[in-house]
Design a protein around this motif. Structure first.
Motif, PDB file in Angstrom:
ATOM      1  N   THR A 152       0.829  -1.197   0.000  1.00  0.00           N
ATOM      2  CA  THR A 152       0.000   0.000   0.000  1.00  0.00           C
ATOM      3  C   THR A 152       0.866   1.251   0.000  1.00  0.00           C
ATOM      4  OG1 THR A 152      -1.678  -1.166   1.276  1.00  0.00           O
ATOM      5  CG2 THR A 152      -1.887   1.221   1.147  1.00  0.00           C
ATOM      6  N   VAL A 153       0.610   2.121  -0.969  1.00  0.00           N
ATOM      7  CA  VAL A 153       1.422   3.332  -1.149  1.00  0.00           C
ATOM      8  C   VAL A 153       0.520   4.562  -1.104  1.00  0.00           C
ATOM      9  CG1 VAL A 153       2.975   4.595  -2.688  1.00  0.00           C
ATOM     10  CG2 VAL A 153       3.066   2.076  -2.601  1.00  0.00           C
ATOM     11  N   TYR A 154       0.937   5.539  -0.320  1.00  0.00           N
ATOM     12  CA  TYR A 154       0.271   6.849  -0.311  1.00  0.00           C
ATOM     13  C   TYR A 154       1.208   7.834  -0.988  1.00  0.00           C
ATOM     14  CZ  TYR A 154      -1.598  11.315   1.376  1.00  0.00           C
ATOM     15  OH  TYR A 154      -2.113  12.595   1.459  1.00  0.00           O
ATOM     16  N   MET A 155       0.744   8.483  -2.052  1.00  0.00           N
ATOM     17  CA  MET A 155       1.564   9.469  -2.750  1.00  0.00           C
ATOM     18  C   MET A 155       1.062  10.864  -2.427  1.00  0.00           C
ATOM     19  SD  MET A 155       2.774   9.674  -6.760  1.00  0.00           S
ATOM     20  CE  MET A 155       3.812   8.224  -6.605  1.00  0.00           C
ATOM     21  N   ALA A 156       1.932  11.659  -1.821  1.00  0.00           N
ATOM     22  CA  ALA A 156       1.576  13.015  -1.397  1.00  0.00           C
ATOM     23  C   ALA A 156       1.917  14.016  -2.480  1.00  0.00           C
ATOM     24  CB  ALA A 156       2.312  13.359  -0.103  1.00  0.00           C
ATOM     25  N   ALA A 157       1.012  14.945  -2.741  1.00  0.00           N
ATOM     26  CA  ALA A 157       1.188  15.942  -3.805  1.00  0.00           C
ATOM     27  C   ALA A 157       2.164  17.033  -3.381  1.00  0.00           C
ATOM     28  CB  ALA A 157      -0.164  16.549  -4.177  1.00  0.00           C
ATOM     29  N   GLU A 158       2.578  17.840  -4.357  1.00  0.00           N
ATOM     30  CA  GLU A 158       3.625  18.836  -4.100  1.00  0.00           C
ATOM     31  C   GLU A 158       3.163  19.971  -3.204  1.00  0.00           C
ATOM     32  OE1 GLU A 158       1.303  20.179  -7.637  1.00  0.00           O
ATOM     33  OE2 GLU A 158       2.198  18.292  -7.018  1.00  0.00           O
ATOM     34  N   SER A 159       1.871  20.246  -3.165  1.00  0.00           N
ATOM     35  CA  SER A 159       1.385  21.421  -2.448  1.00  0.00           C
ATOM     36  C   SER A 159       1.078  21.171  -0.981  1.00  0.00           C
ATOM     37  CB  SER A 159       0.125  21.964  -3.134  1.00  0.00           C
ATOM     38  OG  SER A 159      -0.871  20.959  -3.194  1.00  0.00           O
ATOM     39  N   ASP A 160       0.756  19.923  -0.637  1.00  0.00           N
ATOM     40  CA  ASP A 160       0.269  19.650   0.722  1.00  0.00           C
ATOM     41  C   ASP A 160       0.399  18.155   1.006  1.00  0.00           C
ATOM     42  OD1 ASP A 160      -1.384  19.120   3.005  1.00  0.00           O
ATOM     43  OD2 ASP A 160      -2.531  20.937   2.605  1.00  0.00           O
ATOM     44  N   PRO A 161       0.912  17.776   2.173  1.00  0.00           N
ATOM     45  CA  PRO A 161       1.019  16.355   2.512  1.00  0.00           C
ATOM     46  C   PRO A 161      -0.320  15.624   2.504  1.00  0.00           C
ATOM     47  CG  PRO A 161       2.323  17.680   4.024  1.00  0.00           C
ATOM     48  CD  PRO A 161       1.500  18.643   3.230  1.00  0.00           C
ATOM     49  N   GLU A 194       1.815   1.408   3.908  1.00  0.00           N
ATOM     50  CA  GLU A 194       3.113   0.822   4.215  1.00  0.00           C
ATOM     51  C   GLU A 194       4.251   1.719   3.756  1.00  0.00           C
ATOM     52  OE1 GLU A 194       3.083  -3.641   3.289  1.00  0.00           O
ATOM     53  OE2 GLU A 194       1.201  -2.927   2.410  1.00  0.00           O
ATOM     54  N   ILE A 195       3.987   2.497   2.706  1.00  0.00           N
ATOM     55  CA  ILE A 195       4.992   3.410   2.151  1.00  0.00           C
ATOM     56  C   ILE A 195       4.330   4.751   1.859  1.00  0.00           C
ATOM     57  CG2 ILE A 195       6.459   3.888   0.139  1.00  0.00           C
ATOM     58  CD1 ILE A 195       6.970   0.922  -0.102  1.00  0.00           C
ATOM     59  N   ILE A 196       5.053   5.832   2.129  1.00  0.00           N
ATOM     60  CA  ILE A 196       4.617   7.175   1.745  1.00  0.00           C
ATOM     61  C   ILE A 196       5.668   7.735   0.791  1.00  0.00           C
ATOM     62  CG2 ILE A 196       4.226   9.548   2.520  1.00  0.00           C
ATOM     63  CD1 ILE A 196       3.199   8.392   5.175  1.00  0.00           C
ATOM     64  N   VAL A 197       5.218   8.251  -0.335  1.00  0.00           N
ATOM     65  CA  VAL A 197       6.121   8.835  -1.323  1.00  0.00           C
ATOM     66  C   VAL A 197       5.658  10.254  -1.627  1.00  0.00           C
ATOM     67  CG1 VAL A 197       7.148   8.642  -3.601  1.00  0.00           C
ATOM     68  CG2 VAL A 197       6.549   6.572  -2.337  1.00  0.00           C
ATOM     69  N   ILE A 198       6.570  11.201  -1.498  1.00  0.00           N
ATOM     70  CA  ILE A 198       6.282  12.611  -1.805  1.00  0.00           C
ATOM     71  C   ILE A 198       6.765  12.881  -3.225  1.00  0.00           C
ATOM     72  CG2 ILE A 198       6.728  15.001  -1.136  1.00  0.00           C
ATOM     73  CD1 ILE A 198       7.517  13.799   1.676  1.00  0.00           C
ATOM     74  N   VAL A 199       5.936  13.509  -4.041  1.00  0.00           N
ATOM     75  CA  VAL A 199       6.322  13.768  -5.426  1.00  0.00           C
ATOM     76  C   VAL A 199       7.475  14.770  -5.471  1.00  0.00           C
ATOM     77  CG1 VAL A 199       3.995  13.284  -6.285  1.00  0.00           C
ATOM     78  CG2 VAL A 199       4.660  15.640  -5.757  1.00  0.00           C
ATOM     79  N   SER A 200       8.199  14.775  -6.575  1.00  0.00           N
ATOM     80  CA  SER A 200       9.308  15.708  -6.730  1.00  0.00           C
ATOM     81  C   SER A 200       8.784  17.139  -6.856  1.00  0.00           C
ATOM     82  CB  SER A 200      10.134  15.344  -7.968  1.00  0.00           C
ATOM     83  OG  SER A 200       9.317  15.324  -9.117  1.00  0.00           O
ATOM     84  N   GLY A 201       9.595  18.066  -6.421  1.00  0.00           N
ATOM     85  CA  GLY A 201       9.203  19.471  -6.493  1.00  0.00           C
ATOM     86  C   GLY A 201       8.319  19.933  -5.367  1.00  0.00           C
ATOM     87  N   ALA A 202       8.094  19.080  -4.370  1.00  0.00           N
ATOM     88  CA  ALA A 202       7.234  19.462  -3.246  1.00  0.00           C
ATOM     89  C   ALA A 202       7.929  20.513  -2.379  1.00  0.00           C
ATOM     90  CB  ALA A 202       6.885  18.245  -2.404  1.00  0.00           C
ATOM     91  N   GLY A 203       7.133  21.322  -1.733  1.00  0.00           N
ATOM     92  CA  GLY A 203       7.679  22.357  -0.861  1.00  0.00           C
ATOM     93  C   GLY A 203       7.926  21.853   0.549  1.00  0.00           C
ATOM     94  N   TYR A 218       9.529   8.543   1.675  1.00  0.00           N
ATOM     95  CA  TYR A 218      10.519   8.882   0.660  1.00  0.00           C
ATOM     96  C   TYR A 218      10.056  10.068  -0.195  1.00  0.00           C
ATOM     97  CZ  TYR A 218      11.614   3.966   1.701  1.00  0.00           C
ATOM     98  OH  TYR A 218      11.896   2.778   2.331  1.00  0.00           O
ATOM     99  N   THR A 219      11.014  10.601  -0.948  1.00  0.00           N
ATOM    100  CA  THR A 219      10.717  11.645  -1.929  1.00  0.00           C
ATOM    101  C   THR A 219      11.156  11.162  -3.300  1.00  0.00           C
ATOM    102  OG1 THR A 219      11.027  13.411  -0.297  1.00  0.00           O
ATOM    103  CG2 THR A 219      11.159  14.036  -2.615  1.00  0.00           C
ATOM    104  N   MET A 220      10.358  11.429  -4.324  1.00  0.00           N
ATOM    105  CA  MET A 220      10.741  11.072  -5.685  1.00  0.00           C
ATOM    106  C   MET A 220      12.016  11.814  -6.071  1.00  0.00           C
ATOM    107  SD  MET A 220       8.525   8.881  -7.060  1.00  0.00           S
ATOM    108  CE  MET A 220       8.531   9.061  -8.843  1.00  0.00           C
ATOM    109  N   PRO A 221      12.849  11.246  -6.928  1.00  0.00           N
ATOM    110  CA  PRO A 221      14.124  11.881  -7.310  1.00  0.00           C
ATOM    111  C   PRO A 221      13.927  13.246  -7.970  1.00  0.00           C
ATOM    112  CG  PRO A 221      14.053   9.591  -8.033  1.00  0.00           C
ATOM    113  CD  PRO A 221      12.672   9.929  -7.570  1.00  0.00           C
ATOM    114  N   GLU A 222      14.835  14.150  -7.699  1.00  0.00           N
ATOM    115  CA  GLU A 222      14.859  15.468  -8.348  1.00  0.00           C
ATOM    116  C   GLU A 222      15.898  15.430  -9.451  1.00  0.00           C
ATOM    117  OE1 GLU A 222      12.944  18.011  -7.751  1.00  0.00           O
ATOM    118  OE2 GLU A 222      12.039  17.619  -5.791  1.00  0.00           O
ATOM    119  N   GLY A 223      15.602  14.712 -10.513  1.00  0.00           N
ATOM    120  CA  GLY A 223      16.539  14.577 -11.621  1.00  0.00           C
ATOM    121  C   GLY A 223      16.245  15.553 -12.743  1.00  0.00           C
ATOM    122  N   PRO A 224      16.496  15.153 -13.996  1.00  0.00           N
ATOM    123  CA  PRO A 224      16.262  16.045 -15.135  1.00  0.00           C
ATOM    124  C   PRO A 224      14.809  16.473 -15.272  1.00  0.00           C
ATOM    125  CG  PRO A 224      17.571  14.139 -15.777  1.00  0.00           C
ATOM    126  CD  PRO A 224      17.057  13.870 -14.414  1.00  0.00           C
TER     127      PRO A 224
END
Length: 332
Positions: free
Chosen positions: A181-190, A235-244, A268-274
């Motif tokens: 189970t994964v919760y993905m948090a948007a860039e503007s608000d957890p 089970e996992i929380i992932v924050i999208v890249s570019g979040a404040g 975790y946070t998604m990678p801040e790559g290209p």
């Protein structure tokens, strides 16, 4: 025999010329029928997704104008630095019609939010196409549409096949694995997240996960209460890249202390790559690969992700990358 070969070559050249000048009629994401006299040689793209896709199709020299903030795009700096100095025509929310018209484009690519601008451009005789790559189906339709109007249908299918190669490899590795189970948090608000049907939901599924917000169906991001997140207990929380914000928004917040992901240190946070891998672009399949290193590291690890990502950027954009460029240091 030589005469026959010569005639065949002449025929093929003539056929190529006819194809290059043949009228093209397509239907865009809004159901509008748009006709071009021939494949577009000058594009204006008001949307990062369409610009990145045009680059992947080998159309870098055909882009005459693009979205604002091009100088912040790591992909452009690596793959096509000349784009940074091109005229900025607008964004996903607005477009400068005067600037677009001055560029004399053969085709303009716009997001659905700018439907009125597409109609205005049509009145000036400028073919404008609306795209809506908000989910997997919409993204694939966008690539095929761009392939059609650029005369690069073969390249469009090859690009989609290259993306499928990544996801098919993940599918083979994940066969029979338990869902996480994964919760993905948007860039503007957890407490903003992505419900069923959005592209992020698709990426979670590709990575062998179950979207915590999958029970919600909505056309865009949704706000949830702290109580709801606690009830889901991902089970996992992932924050999208570019979040404040970073993982501390969860790990240092007392109201989330009981969450399994927090207790087990799996925020975790998604990678801040290209570019953002959680956004619907050609390389977003690498976002699914990254998520897989979190959901099932025993089946797909960070070393494999690095190798696959480097190969993908080399094949699709012709650029060399490493862990630092890809934002994979330290490894997940």
């Amino acid at each position: 025999m030589k005469k026959h070969i010569a005639l065949l070559l002449v025929f093929l050249i003539l056929l190529s010329c006819i194809s290059a000048s043949a009228e093209i009629t397509v239907t865009d994401a809004a159901g509008r029928t748009v006709t071009l006299e021939k494949p577009a040689e000058r594009f204006v793209s008001c949307y990062y997704i369409s610009t990145a896709s045009l680059l992947a199709l080998g159309c870098r020299e055909r882009i005459a104008g693009l979205e604002k903030k091009a100088d912040t795009r790591g992909l452009y700096q690596l793959a096509a630095p000349e784009l940074i100095s091109l005229p900025a025509v607008g964004s996903g929310k607005e477009v400068n019609l005067e600037t677009v018209l001055a560029l004399q484009p053969d085709a303009v690519i716009l997001p659905m939010k700018l439907a009125s601008a597409a109609d205005s451009l049509a009145e000036f005789g400028i073919p404008a196409l609306l795209v809506s790559p908000e989910d997997e189906e919409g993204f694939r339709a966008c690539v095929r549409l761009l392939g059609a109007v650029s005369g690069r249908t073969g390249e469009a299918e090859a690009l989609l096949a290259r993306c499928d190669a990544v996801t098919n490899a993940l599918s083979e590795k994940l066969e029979g694995a338990e869902k996480v189970t994964v919760y993905m948090a948007a860039e503007s608000d957890p407490l903003m997240t992505y419900p069923a049907g959005l592209y992020q939901d698709h990426l979670i599924a590709l990575a062998g996960g179950v979207n915590a917000a999958g029970e919600i169906r909505n056309a865009s991001k949704v706000a949830v209460s702290p109580e709801q997140l606690l009830l889901w207990d991902p089970e996992i929380i992932v924050i999208v890249s570019g979040a404040g914000y970073g993982p501390e928004a969860f790990t240092e917040n007392e109201q989330f202390a009981s969450l399994r992901a927090v207790r087990e240190g799996r925020v975790y946070t998604m990678p801040e790559g290209p570019e953002s891998w959680d956004y619907p672009t050609p390389s977003s399949v690498l976002g699914a690969a990254f998520l897989c290193t979190l959901t099932h590291p025993e089946l797909y690890d960070a070393g494999q992700l690095l190798a696959d990502a480097a190969a993908f950027y080399r094949d699709v954009y012709g650029i060399e990358t490493d862990a630092e460029i890809l934002g994979l240091t330290p490894a997940p």
